[in-house]
Design a protein around this motif. Structure first.
Motif, PDB file in Angstrom:
ATOM      1  N   ARG A  43      -9.266 -26.368   9.712  1.00 36.04           N
ATOM      2  CA  ARG A  43     -10.275 -25.441   9.195  1.00 36.04           C
ATOM      3  C   ARG A  43      -9.673 -24.515   8.136  1.00 36.04           C
ATOM      4  NH1 ARG A  43     -12.332 -23.925  13.742  1.00 36.04           N
ATOM      5  NH2 ARG A  43     -11.103 -22.042  14.062  1.00 36.04           N
ATOM      6  N   TRP A  44      -8.413 -24.112   8.367  1.00 38.99           N
ATOM      7  CA  TRP A  44      -7.736 -23.262   7.389  1.00 38.99           C
ATOM      8  C   TRP A  44      -7.595 -23.976   6.049  1.00 38.99           C
ATOM      9  CZ3 TRP A  44      -5.414 -18.831   5.848  1.00 38.99           C
ATOM     10  CH2 TRP A  44      -4.363 -18.911   4.939  1.00 38.99           C
ATOM     11  N   LEU A  45      -7.162 -25.260   6.084  1.00 35.28           N
ATOM     12  CA  LEU A  45      -7.011 -26.003   4.831  1.00 35.28           C
ATOM     13  C   LEU A  45      -8.355 -26.176   4.129  1.00 35.28           C
ATOM     14  CD1 LEU A  45      -4.454 -28.759   5.937  1.00 35.28           C
ATOM     15  CD2 LEU A  45      -4.018 -26.766   4.484  1.00 35.28           C
ATOM     16  N   ALA A  46      -9.385 -26.473   4.942  1.00 35.94           N
ATOM     17  CA  ALA A  46     -10.711 -26.652   4.332  1.00 35.94           C
ATOM     18  C   ALA A  46     -11.213 -25.336   3.736  1.00 35.94           C
ATOM     19  CB  ALA A  46     -11.692 -27.171   5.380  1.00 35.94           C
ATOM     20  N   ASN A  47     -11.038 -24.241   4.484  1.00 42.03           N
ATOM     21  CA  ASN A  47     -11.539 -22.950   4.009  1.00 42.03           C
ATOM     22  C   ASN A  47     -10.759 -22.443   2.803  1.00 42.03           C
ATOM     23  OD1 ASN A  47     -13.471 -22.884   5.992  1.00 42.03           O
ATOM     24  ND2 ASN A  47     -12.277 -21.623   7.401  1.00 42.03           N
ATOM     25  N   ILE A  48      -9.443 -22.553   2.844  1.00 42.70           N
ATOM     26  CA  ILE A  48      -8.649 -22.027   1.739  1.00 42.70           C
ATOM     27  C   ILE A  48      -8.903 -22.816   0.460  1.00 42.70           C
ATOM     28  CG2 ILE A  48      -6.571 -23.408   2.135  1.00 42.70           C
ATOM     29  CD1 ILE A  48      -6.744 -19.712   1.143  1.00 42.70           C
ATOM     30  N   SER A  49      -9.058 -24.151   0.617  1.00 40.80           N
ATOM     31  CA  SER A  49      -9.371 -24.943  -0.575  1.00 40.80           C
ATOM     32  C   SER A  49     -10.736 -24.566  -1.131  1.00 40.80           C
ATOM     33  CB  SER A  49      -9.316 -26.437  -0.238  1.00 40.80           C
ATOM     34  OG  SER A  49     -10.284 -26.762   0.748  1.00 40.80           O
ATOM     35  N   HIS A  50     -11.694 -24.307  -0.201  1.00 44.15           N
ATOM     36  CA  HIS A  50     -13.024 -23.918  -0.656  1.00 44.15           C
ATOM     37  C   HIS A  50     -13.003 -22.525  -1.297  1.00 44.15           C
ATOM     38  CE1 HIS A  50     -17.368 -23.487  -0.753  1.00 44.15           C
ATOM     39  NE2 HIS A  50     -17.237 -22.325  -0.110  1.00 44.15           N
ATOM     40  N   GLU A  51     -12.288 -21.587  -0.646  1.00 37.13           N
ATOM     41  CA  GLU A  51     -12.252 -20.214  -1.167  1.00 37.13           C
ATOM     42  C   GLU A  51     -11.553 -20.133  -2.514  1.00 37.13           C
ATOM     43  OE1 GLU A  51     -13.698 -17.616   0.015  1.00 37.13           O
ATOM     44  OE2 GLU A  51     -14.446 -18.483   1.865  1.00 37.13           O
TER      45      GLU A  51
END
Length: 484
Positions: free
Chosen positions: A261-269
């Motif tokens: 989730r961190w990788l998905a969120n940071i890439s999105h952010e």
């Protein structure tokens, strides 16, 4: 060799060695006990002879006149043991005259002297000793031990009647008893060995079985199969180890979900402001949008948003690595809260938010870094102002005691849209935001509450999120108080 086989061999070898050793010791003990019993029994059979010799000595105070020589002494012993089991073992008796009138052979020349020949182990030898235990009649071997019965006359020991101790048995029911007990012992040993074999196998399997399951589970964990779970119904250390394994697997699975989730969120952010910034710059380069102050300011806002996100990530990374430093000193949180109220008064009026400070805490002295505490309160209050869509914010401070320790509890509540209970436990995770309850168009990195959690933990405190009594979100902070 597998651990199951090693453990089986160790248990079986150790137990079998003990059983074999015990059998040998018991057999030796029984054998010596039977021999001692036979020796004592033989000595008991000679007690009448000792009494008879004492009476004769009272009449003739000379052993030479009473007995005469070694041959006559041995005949006296033979006649005393005539009806006992010990007569056949007399090795010193010369052959009797046969029915055909044969004469007995003369006794050996060494008769009456100390003999140095090794006697048979099963034979007993007899000797008459004076009161100083010097030989009078009979044989006295150097390598034999003798047991003596005193010849007593008028309460005084005048001589000793000695019998050599047997080292083994040649015949008799005692020997049969000894052989029978030996057979029983080895039968018991064989039965115990078979039981040991069976129990060693079962015990090794009982101990190694859970170890194999745990080893297989660990092998699966190394392959990333974090859903692996052990089901060992045991109350010992292996049961506790299986519970710890399940806890570890659950933690790894949870951490793996957080990482994804961190990788998905940071890439999105990172991608969102970067895409907007690149789109606006490309539009201005292609002439679609004019490079005026308004368009450049919009692009600058996206760049600032990206910078704030990167700065927050850097701060969190520093906190994880222990790089977030604190300069702590005794701080009066009451005075600090009053400054917070004055600092945000204008901002609250602009957003038409009613702010209430309820400070019932007295002597709220906390060992704290003032700058970090201000940063903590700033993140929470700004989060409520910009994203909660609220009209009321309250900050309550009070002293409380938990497990004999004093804490300052600060509760920041709003009457905004709130957060569903399923999301409350995740609010302090990196980049976790509830889209339905937070306005992403306003910006924000989604890292503010994570930073708050690190600051509170750095002050040995606790932070939690709950549903507010006003209807929105409540952030509860507990910091340990300094005893004044």
């Amino acid at each position: 060799m597998k651990i199951h086989n090693k453990l089986f061999l160790i248990l079986f070898s150790f137990t079998f060695s003990i059983i074999a050793g015990l059998v040998v010791l018991i057999q030796y003990s029984i054998g010596q006990g039977v021999i001692d019993f036979v020796n004592a029994k033989e000595l008991k059979a000679l007690e009448p002879l000792a009494a008879q010799l004492a009476k004769q000595y009272e009449r003739n105070a000379s052993w030479k006149k009473i007995i005469g020589d070694d041959q006559r002494f041995l005949r006296l012993v033979e006649s005393q043991l005539q009806s006992s089991q010990f007569l056949p073992s007399l090795p010193d008796m010369p052959a009797r005259q046969s029915n055909r009138g044969e004469r007995r052979p003369r006794p050996p020349q060494h008769m009456g002297q100390r003999d140095h020949r090794p006697p048979p182990e099963y034979a007993a030898h007899y000797v008459l000793l004076d009161k100083n235990k010097q030989r009078i009649f009979g044989k006295l071997f150097d390598d034999l031990r003798y047991i003596n019965t005193p010849v007593v006359l008028n309460g005084e020991t005048i001589a000793y009647l000695g019998v050599s101790k047997r080292k083994s048995l040649a015949d008799g029911y005692e020997l049969d008893f000894l052989k029978q007990q030996t057979n029983y012992l080895w039968l018991i040993a064989l039965t115990a060995g078979l039981l040991t074999l069976l129990l060693s196998f079962l015990l090794s399997r009982h101990l190694v079985g859970p170890v194999k399951q745990i080893a297989n589970g660990m092998h699966k964990l190394t392959k990333g199969q974090y859903s692996t779970k052990l089901s060992l119904e045991r109350k010992d250390e292996l049961g506790q180890l299986s519970e710890d394994f399940n806890t570890l697997a659950f933690t790894l699975a949870k951490d793996e979900q957080v990482r994804k989730r961190w990788l998905a969120n940071i890439s999105h952010e990172l991608r969102t402001p970067m895409s907007i910034l690149l789109g606006e710059l490309e539009a201005m380069l292609l002439g679609i949008r004019e490079p005026n102050n308004k368009n450049i300011s919009s692009a600058n806002d996206e760049a600032l948003h990206l910078k704030r996100l990167i700065d927050d990530l850097h701060m969190l990374n520093s906190a994880e690595l222990g790089g977030m430093h604190y300069t702590k000193q005794p701080t009066d949180i009451g005075l600090l809260l009053n400054s917070i109220e004055q600092k945000y008064q204008v901002l609250f009026e602009q957003h038409k938010i009613n702010f209430y400070l309820l400070n019932s805490s007295k002597h709220a002295i906390v060992e704290a870094d003032k700058t970090r505490i201000l940063q903590l309160l700033d993140n929470i209050l700004m989060n409520a102002v910009h994203y909660a869509q609220c009209s009321t914010i309250s900050l309550t401070a009070r002293n409380m005691e938990i497990k004999n320790k004093l804490y300052l509890e600060m509760t920041i509540e709003d009457n905004g849209v709130g957060v569903d209970k399923t999301h409350l436990s995740h609010l302090f995770e990196y980049l976790y935001r509830v889209d339905s309850a937070r306005n992403r168009q306003e910006g924000g990195s989604g890292l503010g509450l994570s930073i708050c959690q690190h600051i509170v933990k750095g002050h040995q405190g606790e932070i939690a999120a709950e549903k507010a009594s006003l209807g929105g979100l409540a952030i509860i902070i507990r910091l340990p108080l300094v005893k004044v």
